[in-house]
Motif scaffolding. Sequence first.
Motif, PDB file in Angstrom:
ATOM      1  N   ASP A 160      -5.751  -1.737  -5.032  1.00  0.00           N
ATOM      2  CA  ASP A 160      -5.110  -2.230  -3.813  1.00  0.00           C
ATOM      3  C   ASP A 160      -6.036  -3.225  -3.112  1.00  0.00           C
ATOM      4  OD1 ASP A 160      -3.571  -2.609  -1.592  1.00  0.00           O
ATOM      5  OD2 ASP A 160      -3.423  -0.502  -1.028  1.00  0.00           O
ATOM      6  N   GLU A 161      -5.736  -4.491  -3.247  1.00  0.00           N
ATOM      7  CA  GLU A 161      -6.529  -5.574  -2.653  1.00  0.00           C
ATOM      8  C   GLU A 161      -8.024  -5.372  -2.918  1.00  0.00           C
ATOM      9  OE1 GLU A 161      -5.200  -7.764   0.296  1.00  0.00           O
ATOM     10  OE2 GLU A 161      -3.268  -6.783   0.564  1.00  0.00           O
ATOM     11  N   THR A 211       0.834  -1.207   0.000  1.00  0.00           N
ATOM     12  CA  THR A 211       0.000   0.000   0.000  1.00  0.00           C
ATOM     13  C   THR A 211       0.868   1.256   0.000  1.00  0.00           C
ATOM     14  OG1 THR A 211      -1.831  -1.126   1.081  1.00  0.00           O
ATOM     15  CG2 THR A 211      -1.772   1.261   1.315  1.00  0.00           C
ATOM     16  N   GLN A 270      -7.460   0.228  -0.702  1.00  0.00           N
ATOM     17  CA  GLN A 270      -7.685  -0.962   0.108  1.00  0.00           C
ATOM     18  C   GLN A 270      -8.891  -0.648   0.998  1.00  0.00           C
ATOM     19  OE1 GLN A 270      -4.164  -2.056   2.316  1.00  0.00           O
ATOM     20  NE2 GLN A 270      -4.878  -4.147   2.600  1.00  0.00           N
TER      21      GLN A 270
HETATM   22 MG   LIG Z   1      -2.005  -2.765   2.126  1.00  0.00          MG
END
Ligand SMILES: [Mg+2]
Length: 326
Positions: free
Chosen positions: A180-181, A47, A96
């Motif tokens: 991000d994820e 991240t 995220q």
């Molecule tokens: Mg992360």
Amino acid sequence: MVLLEVKNLSTHFFLKESRVRAVDDVCFTVEKGKILGVAGESGCGKTTTALSIMRMLPPAGKIVKGEIYLEGIDLLKKNKEEMRQTKWKELSYIFQYAMNAFNPVMTVGEQIAEVIIEKQDTNSKSGKKEAWKKVKESFEIVGLDPDRSKNYPHEFSGGMRQRAIIAMAMACDPKLLIADEPVTALDVIVEKKILKLLREIQTKYDLGIMFITHDLSVIAESCDEVAIMYAGKLVEVGDASTIFHKGAHPYTRMLIRSFPSILGECKRIEPISGIPPDLANPPLGCRFHPRCPIATKECKEEIPPFEQFSTSRHQVACFHAGESIA
Ligand SMILES: [Mg+2]
Ligand SMILES: Nc1ncnc2c1ncn2[C@@H]1O[C@H](COP(=O)(O)OP(=O)(O)OP(=O)(O)O)[C@@H](O)[C@H]1O
């Protein structure tokens, strides 16, 4: 063609008592029309790398070294206003935990329109009309009924909200999308659909995507290239099949062994023993050496260079790259 080039990026968090070396001397590229998967255990700096590219670090985070080029232009040299223009239009980001990012008291369409209007720099009637046209188009791109744009976030299922987040990220026609994820909160079936959707969008719009996850099985199915991070360092980069079949860094190999059925084989899962180091006080030499089964004196004392290995696009940072870990 190289879309994003990250060169020797180091980002640290300056805390009262310590300095967390969250990203250290990281180099990689994202090609136009390709998906780069970035994987590694929690806390390895995924991240922070993404937030550095977006220039959206929290106040304690500082880029202490490096260059970040988007189509040859150094993002770190842009002033605030220039960066504001670049964000979402050229460079888009799915946060995220973004699933919970929608404002519950505004409709999903209003929120996406707001982003588009801000980027148009006009609040005129025609500007608003144009923005809503784009909202509907972006809903279509992600396979949502455009009429649902008038609904509130709570009226969407988890998978639909995820599609709406992607619609928002795509609304200003970016060249690069950093996700991000984006799928970790979803069940496997929805996750696969979302990944398929990202692949379709990427092919249709010739988008470059940086796809961050800690789940290697997701990467195996959906990415062209893979970057493996460990404790703030990039340890290996290569095309997906090289990484999964001929991964040369002991951490890459151990990470692959620690996930079930990536290659469809029936194998014993072998968790990696030990824990990642404290990034305020990382070990000398190779940061993986305390957990590495083949570490030698050299690994404890010197930082292994990130060097080309089997092909021009395969790079590894290990003095014993390719050696058996038994
Ligand atoms: Mg992360
Ligand atoms: N705001 C912050 N202040 C201080 N340290 C931070 C901050 N954000 C992240 N860190 C530290 O930086 C390192 C990298 O964190 P980062 O969130 O980038 O990891 P990650 O790979 O994204 O992890 P995850 O898979 O859990 O999302 C960690 O050691 C983390 O504790």
